[in-house]
Scaffold this motif. Structure first.
Motif, PDB file in Angstrom:
ATOM      1  N   GLY A 243      -3.759  -2.098   6.329  1.00 39.43           N
ATOM      2  CA  GLY A 243      -2.466  -3.069   5.805  1.00 39.43           C
ATOM      3  C   GLY A 243      -2.044  -3.187   4.430  1.00 39.43           C
ATOM      4  O   GLY A 243      -1.038  -3.507   4.171  1.00 39.43           O
ATOM      5  N   ARG A 244      -2.814  -2.258   4.087  1.00 33.69           N
ATOM      6  CA  ARG A 244      -2.822  -1.896   2.699  1.00 33.69           C
ATOM      7  C   ARG A 244      -1.819  -1.155   1.900  1.00 33.69           C
ATOM      8  O   ARG A 244      -2.067  -1.189   0.814  1.00 33.69           O
ATOM      9  N   LEU A 245      -1.176  -0.167   2.682  1.00 33.67           N
ATOM     10  CA  LEU A 245      -0.250   1.177   2.394  1.00 33.67           C
ATOM     11  C   LEU A 245       1.337   0.732   1.309  1.00 33.67           C
ATOM     12  O   LEU A 245       1.189   1.229   0.828  1.00 33.67           O
ATOM     13  N   GLY A 246       1.314  -0.895   1.571  1.00 34.21           N
ATOM     14  CA  GLY A 246       2.378  -0.882   1.301  1.00 34.21           C
ATOM     15  C   GLY A 246       2.201  -1.134  -0.115  1.00 34.21           C
ATOM     16  O   GLY A 246       2.734  -0.915  -1.487  1.00 34.21           O
ATOM     17  N   ILE A 247       0.888  -1.976  -0.891  1.00 33.50           N
ATOM     18  CA  ILE A 247       0.604  -2.645  -1.959  1.00 33.50           C
ATOM     19  C   ILE A 247      -0.154  -1.649  -2.330  1.00 33.50           C
ATOM     20  O   ILE A 247       0.542  -1.044  -3.577  1.00 33.50           O
ATOM     21  N   ARG A 248      -0.655  -0.086  -2.122  1.00 34.52           N
ATOM     22  CA  ARG A 248      -1.191   0.626  -2.349  1.00 34.52           C
ATOM     23  C   ARG A 248      -0.135   1.951  -2.873  1.00 34.52           C
ATOM     24  O   ARG A 248       0.096   2.361  -4.475  1.00 34.52           O
ATOM     25  N   ASN A 249       1.372   1.753  -2.353  1.00 33.04           N
ATOM     26  CA  ASN A 249       2.013   2.806  -3.092  1.00 33.04           C
ATOM     27  C   ASN A 249       2.609   2.141  -3.456  1.00 33.04           C
ATOM     28  O   ASN A 249       3.376   3.039  -4.571  1.00 33.04           O
ATOM     29  N   ARG A 250       3.090   0.508  -3.966  1.00 33.17           N
ATOM     30  CA  ARG A 250       3.260   0.055  -4.756  1.00 33.17           C
ATOM     31  C   ARG A 250       3.057   0.366  -6.094  1.00 33.17           C
ATOM     32  O   ARG A 250       3.530   0.226  -7.252  1.00 33.17           O
ATOM     33  N   GLU A 251       1.642  -0.142  -6.192  1.00 36.55           N
ATOM     34  CA  GLU A 251       0.487   0.135  -7.331  1.00 36.55           C
ATOM     35  C   GLU A 251       0.882   1.497  -7.983  1.00 36.55           C
ATOM     36  O   GLU A 251       0.621   2.513  -8.875  1.00 36.55           O
ATOM     37  N   LYS A 252       0.799   2.526  -7.035  1.00 39.00           N
ATOM     38  CA  LYS A 252       0.944   3.962  -7.280  1.00 39.00           C
ATOM     39  C   LYS A 252       2.717   4.433  -8.127  1.00 39.00           C
ATOM     40  O   LYS A 252       1.970   4.536  -9.060  1.00 39.00           O
ATOM     41  N   LEU A 253       3.227   3.517  -7.480  1.00 37.34           N
ATOM     42  CA  LEU A 253       4.227   4.341  -8.739  1.00 37.34           C
ATOM     43  C   LEU A 253       4.531   3.248  -9.927  1.00 37.34           C
ATOM     44  O   LEU A 253       5.121   3.635 -10.632  1.00 37.34           O
ATOM     45  N   ILE A 254       4.022   2.433  -9.603  1.00 36.53           N
ATOM     46  CA  ILE A 254       3.962   1.160 -10.724  1.00 36.53           C
ATOM     47  C   ILE A 254       3.176   1.877 -12.174  1.00 36.53           C
ATOM     48  O   ILE A 254       3.467   2.049 -13.200  1.00 36.53           O
ATOM     49  N   SER A 255       2.015   2.535 -11.576  1.00 32.63           N
ATOM     50  CA  SER A 255       1.117   3.050 -12.266  1.00 32.63           C
ATOM     51  C   SER A 255       1.876   4.472 -13.194  1.00 32.63           C
ATOM     52  O   SER A 255       1.365   4.928 -14.135  1.00 32.63           O
ATOM     53  N   TYR A 256       2.440   5.290 -11.961  1.00 35.01           N
ATOM     54  CA  TYR A 256       2.973   6.464 -12.575  1.00 35.01           C
ATOM     55  C   TYR A 256       3.589   6.293 -13.452  1.00 35.01           C
ATOM     56  O   TYR A 256       3.777   7.194 -14.048  1.00 35.01           O
TER      57      TYR A 256
END
Lengths: 304, 145
Positions: A243-256
């Motif tokens: 269920g964390r996938l959405g948050i993970r993807n968002r944080e990955k994009l931001i961090s990148y």
């Protein structure tokens, strides 16, 4: 001195044969943004986060002691803050983790945050990939001493452990939104201090309000070892939350994108212009928006 | 630069090491502090794993004569001959020549101004850029003071 892609390939090849020196150099190259072609291997990445002084490093020392005694290898990436004034840093997580120096079973790298937001550093995902490709399948990331909203760690760790301690505020703190909601496991450290009991009660009462929240809150003492084996069993049995996938993807994009922004020369030149008063903040924002182009840099990069 | 500040040997006094670490931090360097009582082998592994360019060794116990040359040899044997080594603490004048000969590039005692440690690193860095080796493995004979 910038390295070529072929240099990082050679470093990777050598590091994969067990050469620690090559691994150390490879991590430096990746940290500086050097491209590398690394294929992910199976790994288990634990993120340890929490406020400054709650005992994250000392607790990590206890965890690795356990894995060391089982004959396992552990790599640790420990982030401490950079000075916003001088740009320098005092990286002292090693001081609390003497276990890391005992033998070759631990690979420990201290990282300066370079004022990167979110409690981690740019390219940390790639650094984890490099470690796992070189046989370091168990990886621990220690964040900068973090507040409630530094959640970037969820993008890069499979399991997030939130460490807290006694006397850090009443139940209202436990009710606030943020990292407490997305930690997979929670440890209240310093159980040797009596007020840790009320800290754990506050957290438990807060979690009880969410239906179906069955996360365990552990009362531990990194100093005397109480509760550590229960915490380790819990950490090893948790599966990453899908269920964390959405948050993970968002944080990955931001961090990148933030890491690209911060390493772009335009930001430095705008800061110089702002410093000498030749432009306003509004001008700088407009100018950056119209002149910055990440297309070439961003192409083909994989920061999983 | 990435600088490891280490405490070899058994003395438990690290006020000086922390003051130097702070000065380096304020000078824009990344300082990795090891904590107390590290063995020569541990220090060499830390410098290697942390990919540090500089190693500062603080000792107040009188063990500098035996420990520091062992660490310098360990660095060279581990392919870390390009690491710049400096020392500090209680190191009498008569012992310094031997330490310089083992590859130490500067020795700072009580009363040192923190800025002189930064000046030393600047000079070492300038020499490096000019193509003059300054690491523990080079046979230059150069030392700062």
């Amino acid at each position: 001195m910038a390295l070529e892609l072929s240099d990082t390939s050679n470093l990777l090849k050598s590091a994969r044969t067990g050469n620690r020196r090559s691994l150390a150099k490879l991590l430096t190259a990746i940290e500086r943004g050097q491209e590398s072609e690394i294929t992910s291997e199976e790994s288990w990445i634990l993120g340890v986060t929490g406020a400054p002084g709650v005992g994250k490093s000392t607790l990590i020392g206890r965890l690795i002691e356990h894995w060391q005694s089982n004959g396992e290898k552990v790599a640790i990436l420990a982030v401490d803050p950079s000075s916003p004034v001088s740009g320098g840093s005092f990286l002292a997580d090693r001081v609390r983790i003497p276990q890391a120096d005992i033998d070759d079973s631990i690979f420990f790298r201290s990282l300066a945050s370079k004022n990167f937001p979110g409690g981690i550093v740019p390219n940390i995902g790639k650094m984890c990939q490099a470690l796992s490709a070189c046989g370091w399948g168990r990886i621990v990331i220690e964040t900068v001493g973090s507040g409630q909203s530094e959640i970037s760690i969820v993008a890069f760790a499979d399991i997030v452990l939130l460490v807290d301690g006694p006397d850090r505020g009443d139940i209202i703190q436990a009710e606030k939104a943020g990292i407490l909601e997305i930690a997979d496991s929670i440890a209240i450290n310093k159980s040797d201090i009596p007020s840790s009991n009320s800290a754990i009660e506050d957290i438990r009462r807060s979690l009880e309000l969410s239906e179906g929240d069955n996360r365990t809150v552990h009362l531990v003492s990194a100093i005397n070892g109480d509760g550590i084996s229960e915490l380790i069993s819990d950490l090893e049995s948790i599966s990453p939350d899908p269920g964390r996938l959405g948050i993970r993807n968002r944080e990955k994009l931001i961090s990148y994108w933030v890491s690209l922004l911060l390493s772009h020369e335009e930001i430095d030149s705008q800061l110089v212009n702002l410093g000498n008063g030749s432009i306003t903040v509004r001008d700088a924002i407009y100018s950056m928006g119209s002149s910055m182009n990440f297309g070439g840099t961003a192409n083909g990069r994989n920061d999983d | 630069m990435r600088v490891v500040v280490a405490k070899p040997g058994l003395d438990g006094h690290d006020r000086g090491a922390k003051v130097i670490a702070r000065a380096l931090r304020d000078g824009g360097h990344d300082v990795i502090y090891t904590g107390l009582r590290k063995s020569p082998d541990e220090i060499v592994r830390i410098v290697s794993d942390e990919d540090a360019q500089v190693l500062g060794l603080s000792t107040l116990s009188g063990a500098h004569e035996s420990l520091i040359p062992i660490i310098c040899t360990g660095l060279r044997e581990s392919g870390l001959g390009d690491v710049i080594v400096f020392a500090g603490g209680i190191i009498p004048e008569r012992d310094r020549k031997a330490l310089y000969e083992s590859g130490v590039r500067a020795i700072f005692g009580p009363g040192t101004k923190t800025t002189s440690v930064l000046d030393f690193l600047n000079e070492a860095s300038d020499r490096l850029s000019a193509g003059n080796p300054v690491g523990v493995g080079s046979d230059t004979g150069w030392h700062w003071n």
